[in-house]
Design a protein around this motif. Sequence first.
Motif, PDB file in Angstrom:
ATOM      1  N   HIS A  31       0.847  -1.190   0.000  1.00  0.00           N
ATOM      2  CA  HIS A  31       0.000   0.000   0.000  1.00  0.00           C
ATOM      3  C   HIS A  31       0.884   1.241   0.000  1.00  0.00           C
ATOM      4  CE1 HIS A  31      -2.936   2.909   1.835  1.00  0.00           C
ATOM      5  NE2 HIS A  31      -3.759   2.239   1.056  1.00  0.00           N
ATOM      6  N   VAL A  32       0.615   2.173  -0.901  1.00  0.00           N
ATOM      7  CA  VAL A  32       1.337   3.443  -0.993  1.00  0.00           C
ATOM      8  C   VAL A  32       0.585   4.457  -0.147  1.00  0.00           C
ATOM      9  CG1 VAL A  32       2.156   5.264  -2.531  1.00  0.00           C
ATOM     10  CG2 VAL A  32       2.073   2.877  -3.345  1.00  0.00           C
ATOM     11  N   GLU A  33       1.224   4.995   0.881  1.00  0.00           N
ATOM     12  CA  GLU A  33       0.620   5.993   1.771  1.00  0.00           C
ATOM     13  C   GLU A  33       0.837   7.385   1.178  1.00  0.00           C
ATOM     14  OE1 GLU A  33      -0.957   4.925   4.457  1.00  0.00           O
ATOM     15  OE2 GLU A  33      -0.248   2.861   4.342  1.00  0.00           O
ATOM     16  N   THR A  34      -0.199   8.220   1.244  1.00  0.00           N
ATOM     17  CA  THR A  34      -0.106   9.571   0.684  1.00  0.00           C
ATOM     18  C   THR A  34      -0.670  10.604   1.652  1.00  0.00           C
ATOM     19  OG1 THR A  34      -2.246   9.394  -0.417  1.00  0.00           O
ATOM     20  CG2 THR A  34      -0.313   8.714  -1.697  1.00  0.00           C
ATOM     21  N   ARG A  35      -0.297  11.857   1.402  1.00  0.00           N
ATOM     22  CA  ARG A  35      -0.785  12.948   2.244  1.00  0.00           C
ATOM     23  C   ARG A  35      -0.882  14.228   1.414  1.00  0.00           C
ATOM     24  NH1 ARG A  35       2.994  13.186   6.478  1.00  0.00           N
ATOM     25  NH2 ARG A  35       4.302  14.453   5.142  1.00  0.00           N
ATOM     26  N   LEU A  36      -1.948  14.994   1.680  1.00  0.00           N
ATOM     27  CA  LEU A  36      -2.110  16.326   1.100  1.00  0.00           C
ATOM     28  C   LEU A  36      -1.937  17.316   2.240  1.00  0.00           C
ATOM     29  CD1 LEU A  36      -2.873  18.054  -1.426  1.00  0.00           C
ATOM     30  CD2 LEU A  36      -5.222  17.959  -0.592  1.00  0.00           C
ATOM     31  N   SER A  37      -0.807  18.003   2.242  1.00  0.00           N
ATOM     32  CA  SER A  37      -0.512  18.976   3.299  1.00  0.00           C
ATOM     33  C   SER A  37      -1.180  20.308   2.974  1.00  0.00           C
ATOM     34  CB  SER A  37       0.998  19.171   3.428  1.00  0.00           C
ATOM     35  OG  SER A  37       1.604  17.953   3.816  1.00  0.00           O
ATOM     36  N   PRO A  38      -1.444  21.113   4.012  1.00  0.00           N
ATOM     37  CA  PRO A  38      -2.018  22.443   3.764  1.00  0.00           C
ATOM     38  C   PRO A  38      -1.154  23.218   2.764  1.00  0.00           C
ATOM     39  CG  PRO A  38      -2.061  21.952   6.102  1.00  0.00           C
ATOM     40  CD  PRO A  38      -1.270  20.847   5.446  1.00  0.00           C
ATOM     41  N   GLY A  39      -1.799  23.827   1.810  1.00  0.00           N
ATOM     42  CA  GLY A  39      -1.092  24.611   0.806  1.00  0.00           C
ATOM     43  C   GLY A  39      -0.670  23.835  -0.427  1.00  0.00           C
ATOM     44  N   ASP A  40      -0.788  22.507  -0.419  1.00  0.00           N
ATOM     45  CA  ASP A  40      -0.353  21.709  -1.563  1.00  0.00           C
ATOM     46  C   ASP A  40      -1.452  21.430  -2.580  1.00  0.00           C
ATOM     47  OD1 ASP A  40       2.217  21.580  -0.626  1.00  0.00           O
ATOM     48  OD2 ASP A  40       2.069  19.530   0.139  1.00  0.00           O
TER      49      ASP A  40
END
Length: 196
Positions: A179-188
Amino acid sequence: MSALRLEKDVPALPDPGPCPVLSTGRLVLRPHRPQDAEAIASSLGDFRVARMLARVPAPFDRQDAEEWLSHATSGLLPGWALAITTGDDVHIGTVAFEQRAGGWHLGYWLNRFYWGRGYMSEAVHGAVARFLMRMPGVELHSGVFADNPASLRVQDRIGFRITGLSEVYSVARGAMVPHVETRLSPGDFRPAAFLR
Protein backbone atom coordinates in the motif's frame (compact mmCIF):
# COMPACT_ATOMS: atom_id res chain seq x y z
CA MET A 1 -11.97 3.05 32.65
CA SER A 2 -8.80 3.17 30.55
CA ALA A 3 -10.90 3.15 27.35
CA LEU A 4 -12.77 6.22 28.57
CA ARG A 5 -9.54 7.92 29.49
CA LEU A 6 -8.10 7.14 26.06
CA GLU A 7 -11.08 8.77 24.31
CA LYS A 8 -10.64 11.91 26.41
CA ASP A 9 -6.92 12.05 25.54
CA VAL A 10 -7.60 12.01 21.79
CA PRO A 11 -8.65 15.53 20.78
CA ALA A 12 -11.81 15.68 18.69
CA LEU A 13 -11.21 16.90 15.17
CA PRO A 14 -13.25 19.79 13.83
CA ASP A 15 -16.25 18.61 11.79
CA PRO A 16 -16.85 19.85 8.21
CA GLY A 17 -20.60 20.04 8.82
CA PRO A 18 -23.36 18.46 6.78
CA CYS A 19 -22.56 16.63 3.56
CA PRO A 20 -23.10 19.11 0.70
CA VAL A 21 -24.37 18.83 -2.85
CA LEU A 22 -21.83 20.05 -5.38
CA SER A 23 -21.56 20.13 -9.15
CA THR A 24 -18.50 19.73 -11.33
CA GLY A 25 -18.38 19.98 -15.11
CA ARG A 26 -20.06 16.61 -15.73
CA LEU A 27 -21.04 15.31 -12.31
CA VAL A 28 -23.20 16.00 -9.29
CA LEU A 29 -21.88 14.86 -5.91
CA ARG A 30 -24.59 14.52 -3.27
CA PRO A 31 -25.32 12.80 0.04
CA HIS A 32 -26.16 9.12 -0.28
CA ARG A 33 -29.75 7.87 -0.18
CA PRO A 34 -31.16 4.45 0.77
CA GLN A 35 -32.24 4.09 -2.88
CA ASP A 36 -28.54 3.92 -3.89
CA ALA A 37 -28.21 0.37 -2.48
CA GLU A 38 -28.73 -1.47 -5.77
CA ALA A 39 -26.21 0.66 -7.67
CA ILE A 40 -23.63 0.33 -4.87
CA ALA A 41 -24.12 -3.44 -4.71
CA SER A 42 -23.70 -3.68 -8.48
CA SER A 43 -20.51 -1.58 -8.49
CA LEU A 44 -18.83 -3.18 -5.47
CA GLY A 45 -20.01 -6.65 -6.47
CA ASP A 46 -17.48 -6.34 -9.30
CA PHE A 47 -14.27 -7.88 -7.97
CA ARG A 48 -12.16 -5.56 -10.13
CA VAL A 49 -13.50 -2.65 -8.05
CA ALA A 50 -13.66 -4.41 -4.66
CA ARG A 51 -10.06 -5.68 -4.87
CA MET A 52 -8.76 -2.10 -4.88
CA LEU A 53 -10.47 -1.27 -1.56
CA ALA A 54 -9.26 -2.38 1.86
CA ARG A 55 -12.54 -2.92 3.72
CA VAL A 56 -14.94 -4.18 1.02
CA PRO A 57 -15.74 -7.91 1.17
CA ALA A 58 -16.09 -10.12 -1.88
CA PRO A 59 -18.69 -11.05 -2.74
CA PHE A 60 -20.49 -7.78 -1.95
CA ASP A 61 -24.28 -7.81 -2.17
CA ARG A 62 -27.31 -5.60 -1.63
CA GLN A 63 -27.45 -6.36 2.11
CA ASP A 64 -23.83 -5.18 2.45
CA ALA A 65 -24.78 -1.98 0.60
CA GLU A 66 -27.81 -1.40 2.82
CA GLU A 67 -25.74 -1.88 5.98
CA TRP A 68 -23.12 0.59 4.76
CA LEU A 69 -25.81 3.08 3.75
CA SER A 70 -27.45 2.88 7.19
CA HIS A 71 -24.19 4.17 8.68
CA ALA A 72 -23.40 6.65 5.90
CA THR A 73 -26.85 8.26 6.01
CA SER A 74 -27.34 8.19 9.80
CA GLY A 75 -25.83 11.63 10.41
CA LEU A 76 -24.02 10.18 13.44
CA LEU A 77 -20.57 9.83 11.88
CA PRO A 78 -18.32 12.83 11.30
CA GLY A 79 -17.25 13.42 7.74
CA TRP A 80 -18.82 13.11 4.32
CA ALA A 81 -19.78 10.23 2.04
CA LEU A 82 -20.63 11.79 -1.32
CA ALA A 83 -22.39 9.81 -4.04
CA ILE A 84 -20.89 10.48 -7.48
CA THR A 85 -23.72 10.78 -9.99
CA THR A 86 -24.03 11.57 -13.65
CA GLY A 87 -26.53 14.11 -14.95
CA ASP A 88 -29.35 11.57 -14.73
CA ASP A 89 -28.67 10.97 -10.99
CA VAL A 90 -27.25 7.49 -11.62
CA HIS A 91 -24.94 6.50 -8.73
CA ILE A 92 -21.54 5.58 -10.17
CA GLY A 93 -19.19 5.87 -7.19
CA THR A 94 -18.27 7.46 -3.89
CA VAL A 95 -15.85 10.04 -2.50
CA ALA A 96 -15.62 9.99 1.31
CA PHE A 97 -13.83 11.86 4.06
CA GLU A 98 -13.66 10.10 7.42
CA GLN A 99 -11.86 10.44 10.71
CA ARG A 100 -9.38 7.63 11.32
CA ALA A 101 -6.37 7.43 13.60
CA GLY A 102 -6.70 11.06 14.67
CA GLY A 103 -6.79 12.52 11.16
CA TRP A 104 -8.93 13.03 8.08
CA HIS A 105 -8.77 10.34 5.40
CA LEU A 106 -9.91 10.47 1.79
CA GLY A 107 -11.27 7.37 0.09
CA TYR A 108 -13.04 6.82 -3.22
CA TRP A 109 -14.17 4.26 -5.76
CA LEU A 110 -15.86 4.27 -9.17
CA ASN A 111 -17.98 1.75 -11.07
CA ARG A 112 -15.67 -0.03 -13.52
CA PHE A 113 -17.76 0.92 -16.57
CA TYR A 114 -16.92 4.59 -15.91
CA TRP A 115 -13.14 4.12 -15.62
CA GLY A 116 -10.87 5.92 -18.08
CA ARG A 117 -13.10 8.96 -18.63
CA GLY A 118 -11.61 11.32 -16.02
CA TYR A 119 -14.68 11.10 -13.77
CA MET A 120 -12.71 10.07 -10.70
CA SER A 121 -10.23 12.93 -11.05
CA GLU A 122 -13.11 15.36 -11.52
CA ALA A 123 -15.06 14.02 -8.54
CA VAL A 124 -12.08 13.87 -6.16
CA HIS A 125 -10.93 17.35 -7.18
CA GLY A 126 -14.38 18.84 -6.60
CA ALA A 127 -14.89 17.06 -3.29
CA VAL A 128 -11.44 17.95 -1.93
CA ALA A 129 -11.86 21.59 -2.98
CA ARG A 130 -15.17 21.84 -1.09
CA PHE A 131 -13.84 19.94 1.93
CA LEU A 132 -10.84 22.28 2.19
CA MET A 133 -13.13 25.32 1.94
CA ARG A 134 -14.94 24.02 5.04
CA MET A 135 -11.76 22.80 6.75
CA PRO A 136 -8.94 25.22 5.83
CA GLY A 137 -5.50 24.18 6.97
CA VAL A 138 -6.42 20.53 7.46
CA GLU A 139 -4.13 17.73 6.32
CA LEU A 140 -5.68 14.86 4.35
CA HIS A 141 -4.34 11.31 4.33
CA SER A 142 -5.05 8.65 1.74
CA GLY A 143 -3.32 5.88 -0.12
CA VAL A 144 -3.69 3.25 -2.81
CA PHE A 145 -2.75 -0.35 -3.31
CA ALA A 146 0.56 -0.49 -5.19
CA ASP A 147 -1.08 -2.24 -8.16
CA ASN A 148 -3.49 0.70 -8.69
CA PRO A 149 -1.39 3.37 -10.45
CA ALA A 150 -4.48 5.08 -11.94
CA SER A 151 -5.73 5.92 -8.45
CA LEU A 152 -2.31 7.22 -7.46
CA ARG A 153 -2.39 9.54 -10.51
CA VAL A 154 -5.74 10.94 -9.32
CA GLN A 155 -4.11 11.94 -6.04
CA ASP A 156 -0.89 13.20 -7.59
CA ARG A 157 -2.80 15.59 -9.89
CA ILE A 158 -4.29 17.47 -6.95
CA GLY A 159 -1.15 17.62 -4.81
CA PHE A 160 -0.96 14.47 -2.68
CA ARG A 161 2.58 13.29 -2.00
CA ILE A 162 3.82 9.79 -1.27
CA THR A 163 4.83 9.48 2.38
CA GLY A 164 5.68 5.81 2.62
CA LEU A 165 4.93 2.18 1.87
CA SER A 166 3.13 -0.28 4.08
CA GLU A 167 1.01 -3.39 3.83
CA VAL A 168 -2.74 -3.23 4.33
CA TYR A 169 -5.12 -6.15 4.62
CA SER A 170 -7.56 -6.35 1.71
CA VAL A 171 -10.78 -8.07 2.78
CA ALA A 172 -11.76 -8.80 -0.84
CA ARG A 173 -8.37 -10.36 -1.64
CA GLY A 174 -8.03 -12.02 1.74
CA ALA A 175 -4.37 -11.01 1.94
CA MET A 176 -1.93 -8.30 2.93
CA VAL A 177 -1.27 -6.05 -0.06
CA PRO A 178 1.49 -3.45 -0.61
CA HIS A 179 0.00 0.00 0.00
CA VAL A 180 1.34 3.44 -0.99
CA GLU A 181 0.62 5.99 1.77
CA THR A 182 -0.11 9.57 0.68
CA ARG A 183 -0.78 12.95 2.24
CA LEU A 184 -2.11 16.33 1.10
CA SER A 185 -0.51 18.98 3.30
CA PRO A 186 -2.02 22.44 3.76
CA GLY A 187 -1.09 24.61 0.81
CA ASP A 188 -0.35 21.71 -1.56
CA PHE A 189 -3.80 21.45 -3.18
CA ARG A 190 -3.74 22.18 -6.92
CA PRO A 191 -7.10 23.85 -7.70
CA ALA A 192 -7.31 23.27 -11.46
CA ALA A 193 -5.34 20.02 -11.68
CA PHE A 194 -8.22 17.86 -12.94
CA LEU A 195 -8.37 19.89 -16.16
CA ARG A 196 -4.96 18.61 -17.29
